[in-house]
Design a protein around this motif. Structure first.
Motif, PDB file in Angstrom:
ATOM      1  N   THR A 261       0.860  -1.167   0.000  1.00 34.56           N
ATOM      2  CA  THR A 261       0.000   0.000   0.000  1.00 34.56           C
ATOM      3  C   THR A 261       0.905   1.227   0.000  1.00 34.56           C
ATOM      4  O   THR A 261       2.095   1.146   0.325  1.00 34.56           O
ATOM      5  CB  THR A 261      -0.909   0.038   1.241  1.00 34.56           C
ATOM      6  N   ARG A 262       0.366   2.363  -0.337  1.00 35.47           N
ATOM      7  CA  ARG A 262       1.183   3.581  -0.375  1.00 35.47           C
ATOM      8  C   ARG A 262       1.780   3.873   1.007  1.00 35.47           C
ATOM      9  O   ARG A 262       2.976   4.191   1.123  1.00 35.47           O
ATOM     10  CB  ARG A 262       0.343   4.770  -0.856  1.00 35.47           C
ATOM     11  N   ASN A 263       0.978   3.756   2.052  1.00 31.85           N
ATOM     12  CA  ASN A 263       1.492   4.040   3.385  1.00 31.85           C
ATOM     13  C   ASN A 263       2.567   3.038   3.803  1.00 31.85           C
ATOM     14  O   ASN A 263       3.549   3.403   4.448  1.00 31.85           O
ATOM     15  CB  ASN A 263       0.350   4.047   4.405  1.00 31.85           C
TER      16      ASN A 263
ATOM     17  N   GLN B 248       9.533  10.577  -5.642  1.00 30.94           N
ATOM     18  CA  GLN B 248      10.226  10.054  -6.817  1.00 30.94           C
ATOM     19  C   GLN B 248      10.234   8.531  -6.799  1.00 30.94           C
ATOM     20  O   GLN B 248      10.004   7.883  -7.830  1.00 30.94           O
ATOM     21  CB  GLN B 248      11.663  10.584  -6.849  1.00 30.94           C
ATOM     22  N   ASN B 249      10.472   7.946  -5.642  1.00 28.05           N
ATOM     23  CA  ASN B 249      10.485   6.482  -5.530  1.00 28.05           C
ATOM     24  C   ASN B 249       9.144   5.878  -5.930  1.00 28.05           C
ATOM     25  O   ASN B 249       9.091   4.875  -6.644  1.00 28.05           O
ATOM     26  CB  ASN B 249      10.819   6.059  -4.100  1.00 28.05           C
ATOM     27  N   LEU B 250       8.059   6.485  -5.456  1.00 27.45           N
ATOM     28  CA  LEU B 250       6.734   5.973  -5.806  1.00 27.45           C
ATOM     29  C   LEU B 250       6.473   6.135  -7.294  1.00 27.45           C
ATOM     30  O   LEU B 250       5.974   5.206  -7.960  1.00 27.45           O
ATOM     31  CB  LEU B 250       5.662   6.698  -5.002  1.00 27.45           C
ATOM     32  N   LEU B 251       6.809   7.283  -7.835  1.00 23.83           N
ATOM     33  CA  LEU B 251       6.565   7.548  -9.248  1.00 23.83           C
ATOM     34  C   LEU B 251       7.360   6.593 -10.137  1.00 23.83           C
ATOM     35  O   LEU B 251       6.846   6.092 -11.137  1.00 23.83           O
ATOM     36  CB  LEU B 251       6.929   8.999  -9.575  1.00 23.83           C
ATOM     37  N   GLU B 252       8.601   6.328  -9.758  1.00 28.52           N
ATOM     38  CA  GLU B 252       9.477   5.503 -10.600  1.00 28.52           C
ATOM     39  C   GLU B 252       9.169   4.006 -10.486  1.00 28.52           C
ATOM     40  O   GLU B 252       9.439   3.251 -11.422  1.00 28.52           O
ATOM     41  CB  GLU B 252      10.939   5.740 -10.217  1.00 28.52           C
ATOM     42  N   THR B 253       8.611   3.563  -9.355  1.00 26.74           N
ATOM     43  CA  THR B 253       8.428   2.125  -9.140  1.00 26.74           C
ATOM     44  C   THR B 253       6.976   1.671  -9.117  1.00 26.74           C
ATOM     45  O   THR B 253       6.714   0.464  -9.196  1.00 26.74           O
ATOM     46  CB  THR B 253       9.054   1.693  -7.803  1.00 26.74           C
TER      47      THR B 253
ATOM     48  N   GLY C 287       5.262   1.726  -6.523  1.00 29.90           N
ATOM     49  CA  GLY C 287       5.034   1.201  -5.177  1.00 29.90           C
ATOM     50  C   GLY C 287       5.580  -0.195  -4.953  1.00 29.90           C
ATOM     51  O   GLY C 287       5.245  -0.836  -3.960  1.00 29.90           O
ATOM     52  N   VAL C 288       6.439  -0.667  -5.845  1.00 27.78           N
ATOM     53  CA  VAL C 288       7.055  -1.990  -5.696  1.00 27.78           C
ATOM     54  C   VAL C 288       8.551  -1.820  -5.449  1.00 27.78           C
ATOM     55  O   VAL C 288       9.244  -1.141  -6.212  1.00 27.78           O
ATOM     56  CB  VAL C 288       6.838  -2.865  -6.948  1.00 27.78           C
ATOM     57  N   ILE C 289       9.056  -2.425  -4.380  1.00 33.19           N
ATOM     58  CA  ILE C 289      10.493  -2.403  -4.097  1.00 33.19           C
ATOM     59  C   ILE C 289      11.079  -3.702  -4.622  1.00 33.19           C
ATOM     60  O   ILE C 289      10.959  -4.754  -3.997  1.00 33.19           O
ATOM     61  CB  ILE C 289      10.768  -2.246  -2.591  1.00 33.19           C
ATOM     62  N   HIS C 290      11.701  -3.650  -5.784  1.00 34.99           N
ATOM     63  CA  HIS C 290      12.257  -4.846  -6.407  1.00 34.99           C
ATOM     64  C   HIS C 290      13.568  -5.252  -5.737  1.00 34.99           C
ATOM     65  O   HIS C 290      14.210  -4.452  -5.050  1.00 34.99           O
ATOM     66  CB  HIS C 290      12.491  -4.600  -7.894  1.00 34.99           C
TER      67      HIS C 290
END
Length: 259
Positions: free
Chosen positions: A5-7, A35-40, A42-45
């Motif tokens: 989720t975003r939070n 920037q992290n949310l926009l670029e991914t 919301g997925v941390i690969h």
């Protein structure tokens, strides 16, 4: 890592983002998280590249050692959104990624990003300096900052954190587990000391106190007590949890992993 989720996404990354700011980064935590949310999305690969940094010249440094992944991406070319494939840098942790991004932003090209006085102007300067090809990049960043109240992290990044009195001569370093900064460490005379309860319980250990020493899953280990907190050697704690603690000398980071 599964999509969060975003939070959850912001909560996972915030400790590392705040630490990077306290180490002297010129990026506002709010801008970095947006920037992290926009670029991914919301997925941390597993390759920990949260900003779309490409391999580029391939010149390695203390934070990027040459690893890469090839994946699809979108670029704005001649006013159109085009699908393409590119090689992106892969990192040992998000801490390594953030430090490598700061090296990129230290280039003369990004002087206006570094000198931006507000999160909004920094978002605008990222676009103006050509960080991304998306003509709406700054607008999207500012929208994310506003929507999720990310400016609350900016004040935390500016707050000074006092070192423990008995470790005041130590060098503060990050301890990384599963790609994220999980705890502060204090490097003194070649040994890294960590807050036993904070780190141990985060890793699933049972932490207790004999009156003179910390116990980890019932075993007492050497302890420094300062301001009512017990600090133990990170290698001793890791050994009790069947983890391996390794030292990344270039990045000055302790990495915890499966032994």
């Amino acid at each position: 890592m599964a999509k969060l989720t975003r939070n959850q996404f912001f909560a996972v990354l915030a400790p590392t983002v705040i630490r990077i700011k306290r180490e002297g980064s010129t990026m506002f935590p709010s801008v970095r998280l947006a920037q992290n949310l926009l670029e991914t999305g919301g997925v941390i690969h597993s390759w920990n590249n949260l900003g779309g940094i490409k391999v580029g010249s391939g010149q390695t440094n203390a934070y990027w050692h040459g690893e890469a992944v090839v994946k699809g991406t979108w670029e704005y070319i001649d006013g159109r959104n085009a699908s393409t494939r590119a090689a992106f840098r892969a990192y040992k942790s998000v801490y390594h990624f953030y430090k490598d991004l700061d090296l990129l932003l230290a280039m003369p090209r990004y002087a206006r990003v570094r000198n931006a006085p507000t999160p909004e102007s920094q978002a605008e300067m990222l676009q103006a300096c050509g960080y991304a090809t998306d003509p709406a990049y700054a607008t999207k960043l500012k929208s994310i900052i506003e929507r999720y109240g990310l400016k609350r992290y900016d004040a935390l990044g500016s707050r000074h954190v006092q070192k423990p009195e008995k470790l005041k001569d130590a060098i503060a370093i990050p301890v990384v587990y599963e790609g994220q900064v999980i705890s502060d460490g204090y490097l003194l005379n070649g040994v890294t000391w960590v807050p036993a309860r904070q780190l141990g319980e985060a890793l699933g250990a049972v932490i207790d106190w004999t009156g003179t020493e910390v116990t980890v899953n019932g075993k007492a280990i050497e302890t420094i007590l300062s301001e009512a907190t017990g600090y133990v050697k990170v290698r001793d704690l890791a050994a009790e949890l069947e983890l391996q603690a390794s030292w990344d000398a270039g990045a000055s980071v302790v990495l915890l992993g499966i032994g």
